[in-house]
Design a protein around this motif. Structure first.
Motif, PDB file in Angstrom:
ATOM      1  N   THR A   4     -21.452  10.343  18.476  1.00  0.00           N
ATOM      2  CA  THR A   4     -21.081  10.995  17.225  1.00  0.00           C
ATOM      3  C   THR A   4     -19.703  11.623  17.251  1.00  0.00           C
ATOM      4  O   THR A   4     -19.196  11.997  16.199  1.00  0.00           O
ATOM      5  CB  THR A   4     -22.095  12.104  16.878  1.00  0.00           C
ATOM      6  OG1 THR A   4     -22.169  13.021  17.983  1.00  0.00           O
ATOM      7  CG2 THR A   4     -23.475  11.519  16.630  1.00  0.00           C
ATOM      8  N   GLY A  25     -22.574  11.400  22.854  1.00  0.00           N
ATOM      9  CA  GLY A  25     -23.725  10.802  22.191  1.00  0.00           C
ATOM     10  C   GLY A  25     -24.981  11.402  22.783  1.00  0.00           C
ATOM     11  O   GLY A  25     -25.138  12.621  22.850  1.00  0.00           O
ATOM     12  N   ASN A  32     -28.493  15.240   5.447  1.00  0.00           N
ATOM     13  CA  ASN A  32     -27.780  14.010   5.747  1.00  0.00           C
ATOM     14  C   ASN A  32     -28.215  12.915   4.798  1.00  0.00           C
ATOM     15  O   ASN A  32     -29.404  12.742   4.552  1.00  0.00           O
ATOM     16  CB  ASN A  32     -28.064  13.591   7.201  1.00  0.00           C
ATOM     17  CG  ASN A  32     -26.986  12.721   7.770  1.00  0.00           C
ATOM     18  OD1 ASN A  32     -26.606  11.720   7.178  1.00  0.00           O
ATOM     19  ND2 ASN A  32     -26.487  13.105   8.931  1.00  0.00           N
ATOM     20  N   THR A  83     -29.038   8.677  11.253  1.00  0.00           N
ATOM     21  CA  THR A  83     -29.192   7.758  12.370  1.00  0.00           C
ATOM     22  C   THR A  83     -30.473   8.127  13.100  1.00  0.00           C
ATOM     23  O   THR A  83     -30.630   9.259  13.553  1.00  0.00           O
ATOM     24  CB  THR A  83     -27.994   7.851  13.331  1.00  0.00           C
ATOM     25  OG1 THR A  83     -26.811   7.453  12.638  1.00  0.00           O
ATOM     26  CG2 THR A  83     -28.209   6.940  14.536  1.00  0.00           C
ATOM     27  N   SER A 122     -21.576   1.661  18.548  1.00  0.00           N
ATOM     28  CA  SER A 122     -20.341   2.396  18.281  1.00  0.00           C
ATOM     29  C   SER A 122     -19.199   1.828  19.121  1.00  0.00           C
ATOM     30  O   SER A 122     -19.378   1.425  20.266  1.00  0.00           O
ATOM     31  CB  SER A 122     -20.536   3.873  18.601  1.00  0.00           C
ATOM     32  OG  SER A 122     -21.457   4.460  17.721  1.00  0.00           O
ATOM     33  N   SER A 151     -25.679   5.878  20.031  1.00  0.00           N
ATOM     34  CA  SER A 151     -24.790   5.926  18.874  1.00  0.00           C
ATOM     35  C   SER A 151     -24.010   7.223  18.938  1.00  0.00           C
ATOM     36  O   SER A 151     -24.388   8.226  18.323  1.00  0.00           O
ATOM     37  CB  SER A 151     -25.581   5.848  17.564  1.00  0.00           C
ATOM     38  OG  SER A 151     -26.231   4.618  17.435  1.00  0.00           O
ATOM     39  N   LEU A 190     -26.422  15.195  17.375  1.00  0.00           N
ATOM     40  CA  LEU A 190     -25.516  15.487  16.260  1.00  0.00           C
ATOM     41  C   LEU A 190     -24.440  16.464  16.677  1.00  0.00           C
ATOM     42  O   LEU A 190     -24.262  17.530  16.105  1.00  0.00           O
ATOM     43  CB  LEU A 190     -26.319  16.052  15.072  1.00  0.00           C
ATOM     44  CG  LEU A 190     -27.402  15.122  14.517  1.00  0.00           C
ATOM     45  CD1 LEU A 190     -28.179  15.830  13.420  1.00  0.00           C
ATOM     46  CD2 LEU A 190     -26.796  13.850  13.981  1.00  0.00           C
ATOM     47  N   ARG A 238     -17.232   7.939  12.502  1.00  0.00           N
ATOM     48  CA  ARG A 238     -17.969   9.143  12.892  1.00  0.00           C
ATOM     49  C   ARG A 238     -17.048  10.272  13.347  1.00  0.00           C
ATOM     50  O   ARG A 238     -17.366  11.449  13.167  1.00  0.00           O
ATOM     51  CB  ARG A 238     -18.945   8.804  14.021  1.00  0.00           C
ATOM     52  CG  ARG A 238     -20.019   7.807  13.629  1.00  0.00           C
ATOM     53  CD  ARG A 238     -20.837   7.380  14.839  1.00  0.00           C
ATOM     54  NE  ARG A 238     -21.876   6.429  14.475  1.00  0.00           N
ATOM     55  CZ  ARG A 238     -23.099   6.771  14.113  1.00  0.00           C
ATOM     56  NH1 ARG A 238     -23.440   8.033  14.065  1.00  0.00           N
ATOM     57  NH2 ARG A 238     -23.996   5.849  13.808  1.00  0.00           N
ATOM     58  N   SER A 239     -15.905   9.915  13.970  1.00  0.00           N
ATOM     59  CA  SER A 239     -15.040  10.938  14.536  1.00  0.00           C
ATOM     60  C   SER A 239     -13.651  10.368  14.718  1.00  0.00           C
ATOM     61  O   SER A 239     -13.478   9.143  14.773  1.00  0.00           O
ATOM     62  CB  SER A 239     -15.617  11.418  15.879  1.00  0.00           C
ATOM     63  OG  SER A 239     -14.879  12.501  16.406  1.00  0.00           O
TER      64      SER A 239
END
Length: 434
Positions: free
Chosen positions: A409, A424, A52, A56, A384, A407, A186, A365-366
């Motif tokens: 994902t 998350g 990565n 985060t 987020s 946060s 993740l 993120r998505s």
């Protein structure tokens, strides 16, 4: 007592993460972690985020100093290797002179090469949130270093509902992981045509299946180290990709293996299942469209530089109800946008730019779609949020996603009910947008 202090500056610091860090490994990624040094405190270390360049960490500590001017913290970032570590840069964190009492502020501090590493390759910046209380008398809070201060699940619902500004999209329930002892990590999430919520994470390495109310109904092991998941919108199969070895496998909801693609794809980090049984995959070379047999039928090449219609680095993809491919591009501040391709994968249009306002993006993120073709983008580093757009890219509404210290994902939206699942540290289920 020596531990009693006079009037001091008490500072709460959250190391949110890094952006656009240097690549230190041959695979084009790094495995970054941060080492934190603060006066009078033990050395602290974040978790290692594998493969990565935009990690985060959400690592929090509390620190006291004699005064605002005496506050300092030193953070060094390294790339974790099997033997040793590689230097990725360092920062000195200082308090802004105009930071007010009880004010929270987000700081972006560029990484620099110093000392014996002055000639090393360094790139990117670290993002912090700092809050100061300059009237505290108390104890040195060394014991609080690294404590997980994530909001309790019982408080997430109240916080999320109060912060939701969209029509609908109220938090219904919050679900904790039974298989991952350190919460989901993740992860990817999807909702199939039967309204089953399907997720996978890098902690338990298992595919977990829930009903629409959030009750777990089954699970099966993925046997992948860094899995990514996408579900065929018609409910036909679950695609699982491993970003480490580039494999792409198909399973049914019972965990039966349905096959895999014969050719491995290097740096396979984003996938989107397609309604025709195929799948869109993204690597550092661009996007490939595979049919149900794993044969490449179309390719969208990576562009050499930013520009309209230029693909640089996809962070997320999804197919809408009309077969259009939506691509969340988040390469750097010059290229943060949503790209829309038609059902034949020809570029149509794009929308958005870097920023924190409505219709702007700060690291997507998505991405997901509902049955009406509305586009849901999970976005943001510090807190987020979900932004909702019309099929034409017009901003409609937004709401805060997850808890104040989370946060998330990944996001998925039911094509039957419009219910929203966000993943998350917990699985959050929201009511539909209307």
């Amino acid at each position: 007592m020596d531990s009693l202090l006079k009037d001091k500056v008490r500072v709460e610091i959250l190391l949110i993460g890094g952006r656009n860090l240097a690549s230190k490994d041959r695979n084009g990624f790094s495995d970054p972690f941060a080492v934190i040094e603060a006066p009078g405190m033990k050395e602290m270390k974040t978790a290692i985020v594998k493969k990565n360049l935009n990690p985060t960490w959400n690592y929090r500590w509390v620190q006291e100093a004699e005064s605002r001017d005496h506050f300092t913290a030193h953070v060094t970032v390294y790339d974790d290797d099997l033997i040793g570590k590689d230097y990725m840069g360092e920062v000195d964190l200082l308090l802004p002179s105009d930071l007010l009492h009880q004010e929270s502020r987000v700081l972006q501090v560029p990484l620099k090469a110093k000392g014996k590493h002055v000639k090393d390759e360094v790139a990117g910046f670290l993002t912090f949130e700092v809050k100061i209380d300059n009237t505290i008398k108390g104890l040195v809070t060394d014991a609080l270093a690294g404590v997980d201060l994530t909001v309790d699940p019982s408080q997430v619902e109240k916080l999320s509902i109060n912060s939701s500004g969209s029509r609908g999209c109220q938090l219904i329930t919050t679900i904790t992981s039974k298989l991952a002892p350190h919460k989901w990590s993740l992860a990817s999430v999807a909702i199939d045509s039967e309204d089953r919520i399907i997720l996978v994470d890098n902690e338990s390495h298992a595919v977990q299946i829930f009903d629409a109310a959030g009750n777990e109904t089954s699970n099966f092991p993925s046997a992948l180290r860094y899995p990514h998941l996408s579900v065929n919108a018609s409910g036909g199969c679950i695609y699982l990709a491993d970003s480490e070895d580039g494999t792409l496998d198909k399973f049914d909801v019972s965990g039966n293996h349905l096959g895999n693609t014969a050719q491995r794809q290097a740096f396979l980090n984003v996938i989107a299942a397609l309604s025709n049984g195929g799948v869109a995959t993204h690597t550092f070379e661009g996007i490939q469209i595979l049919d149900a047999d794993g044969k490449v039928t179309k390719a969208i090449a990576k562009a050499p530089k930013p520009g309209p219609g230029h693909l640089l680095l996809a962070r997320a993809m999804a197919e809408d109800p009309n077969g259009r491919l939506l691509v969340a591009e988040a390469h750097n501040s010059d290229s943060m946008k949503i790209m829309v391709f038609d059902a034949d994968y020809n570029f149509l249009f794009e929308f958005g730019k870097h920023g924190t306002g409505d219709g702007e993006f700060d690291y997507q993120r998505s991405i997901a779609c509902d049955a009406a073709g509305r586009i849901y983008v999970l976005d943001g580093q510090l807190q987020s949020r979900v932004q909702i757009f019309s099929p034409e890219g017009k901003f409609l509404s937004s709401f805060v996603a997850g808890g104040a210290k989370d946060s998330p994902t990944a996001i998925a939206v039911s094509r039957k009910t419009g219910q929203i699942a966000i993943l998350g540290s917990y699985l959050y289920i929201y009511s539909p947008f209307h």
